[in-house]
Write an enzyme that holds these catalytic residues in place. Structure first.
Site, PDB file in Angstrom:
ATOM      1  CB  SER A  83      40.335 -29.831 -57.911  1.00 51.56           C
ATOM      2  OG  SER A  83      40.895 -30.124 -56.806  1.00 51.56           O
ATOM      3  CE  LYS A 139      45.388 -30.783 -58.174  1.00 47.71           C
ATOM      4  NZ  LYS A 139      43.647 -30.112 -56.927  1.00 47.71           N
ATOM      5  CB  SER A 198      42.812 -34.464 -58.671  1.00 46.33           C
ATOM      6  OG  SER A 198      42.085 -33.217 -58.388  1.00 46.33           O
ATOM      7  CE  LYS A 251      41.462 -32.363 -61.512  1.00 49.54           C
ATOM      8  NZ  LYS A 251      41.176 -32.616 -60.623  1.00 49.54           N
TER       9      LYS A 251
END
Length: 404
Positions: free
Chosen positions: A82, A85, A142, A244
């Site tokens: 992720s 992202k 997320s 993140k």
């Protein structure tokens, strides 16, 4: 021999030696003090080796100078999970700046977005959701469903959006990244590196600070469900303001973190850790090392003239020079006064001169190691003088060169 006869010579010897010993002790004290001062001064500038980090790949980068302060396998291609992202939101921020989308837009949620597996924002197919909410769903929760919905809204389809991600990656300077989806779900053709992820985060922070501010929000509620930000460093370190987390079985536990202290911003990337706790601990370890032993200093700014040089054949006799952009360096703490700057200039500068024209070079060194090299440019224009002025100056130059 009586006690009296034995004590007197002992006292006399002690008295005579006392002055001699005092001199020796003083000399030793001074020597020890000098050595201690030297050791203390040297100790202030000792930078230990970077810490060992339990991850498949990691990097610690200064966001201002791009200097890498610690790394291991930083260019190894790894599944980004992720962390992908970050690039998804970067593309969205770029589209917002260009005016092609707006935070007030209502985005239709397709069945494809609704069915996307993995982490979710809990969207419902057939509904419309505000773009501002979807971006928070991507960044804070997320949400894979939110990522696909935004990708389809911007590019029509997720694979077309992935093409946009790769184009932006080229403009950022990524050399070992390729994206095939907006979520980070497993794909053999999707990969990135610790160093590339640091570059993506850096570009996001510098180019879209208002968008980046979302990464510091600790929770987001949508559809009656509140979910916390998965970057738990936001609770552990008040200087951390993003960015993140990511996790899949193939990627392991990943975390891109950024913190700012006393005007210095660092970005750490940990990829392939074995647990959430390890990725947080190792990220904190990297950030602590960077802030403890290094500092970022701005040496020169574009508004400051650094040199005024003579100009031949011009309507003005001189030209002011400086740098075109701020000169910032990352150095070990306490070494600022040890920096040495030199300017390399031509023997003669001839008109015409235009604003921004490169006229020389500025070099900054530390311990004979080049820290930064940047052009010296003209801060103002100098027009060419008339024929007779140039003629007589040409004669003056001829004789000066002859004498030289």
């Amino acid at each position: 021999m009586s006690p009296r006869s034995t004590r007197w010579p002992a006292r006399r010897l002690s008295h005579e030696r006392r002055r001699a010993f005092a001199g020796v002790l003083l000399a030793r004290a001074l020597l020890a003090g000098a050595v201690a001062c030297g050791v203390s001064a040297a100790a202030q500038h000792i930078v230990p080796d970077p810490p060992q980090v339990a991850a498949r790949g990691y990097v610690l980068m200064d966001a201002d100078t791009l200097d890498v302060l610690a790394e291991s396998n930083a260019d190894e291609r790894l599944p980004p999970a992720s962390l992908t992202k970050i690039m998804t939101s970067y593309v969205a921020a770029s589209e917002l700046e260009a005016g092609r989308i707006d935070l007030a837009d209502s985005v239709p949620i397709s069945v494809n977005a609704w069915r996307t597996p993995g982490s979710r924002t809990f969207l419902r197919d057939g509904t419309e959701v505000g773009l501002a909410d979807l971006l928070r769903g991507i960044i804070i929760q997320s949400g894979n469903d939110a990522s696909v919905a935004v990708a389809e809204y911007i590019a029509g389809a997720e694979d077309a959006f992935a093409d946009m991600m790769n184009s932006h990656g080229e403009s950022i300077g990524l050399t070992n990244s390729h994206f095939t989806n907006a979520t980070g779900l497993p794909s053999e053709a999707q990969y990135s590196t610790a160093k590339d992820m640091a570059l993506i985060a850096r570009a996001l922070i510098r180019r879209y600070p208002e968008h980046y501010a979302i990464y510091s929000e600790r929770a987001f509620e949508y559809n009656g469900i509140e979910q916390p930000n998965r970057n738990r460093l936001l609770w552990r370190d008040r200087t951390v303001d993003g960015v993140k987390t990511g996790h899949t079985d193939a990627a392991g536990y990943c975390l891109v973190a950024s913190a700012e202290r006393d005007g210095m911003r660092l970005i750490s990337v940990v990829m392939g850790a074995e647990s959430d706790g390890i990725r947080m601990r190792e990220s904190q370890k990297l950030l602590a090392y960077g802030f403890r032993y290094f500092e970022t200093r701005e040496l020169y700014d574009p508004d400051t003239p650094l040199k005024v040089s003579e100009v031949w054949y011009g309507e003005s006799d001189t030209v002011s020079m400086g740098v075109s952009e701020s000169v910032v360096v990352t150095i070990p703490r306490g070494r600022y006064d040890d920096l040495e700057a030199t300017m390399d200039l031509p023997r003669a500068i001839e008109a015409p001169v235009t604003v921004g024209q490169e006229l020389g070079e500025l070099r900054v060194s530390l311990d004979d190691r080049l820290v930064v090299r940047t052009p010296l440019v003209a801060r103002e224009a100098v027009a060419e003088a008339g024929f007779f002025s140039r003629f007589f100056e040409g004669i003056a130059i001829f004789f000066r060169e002859l004498v030289t």
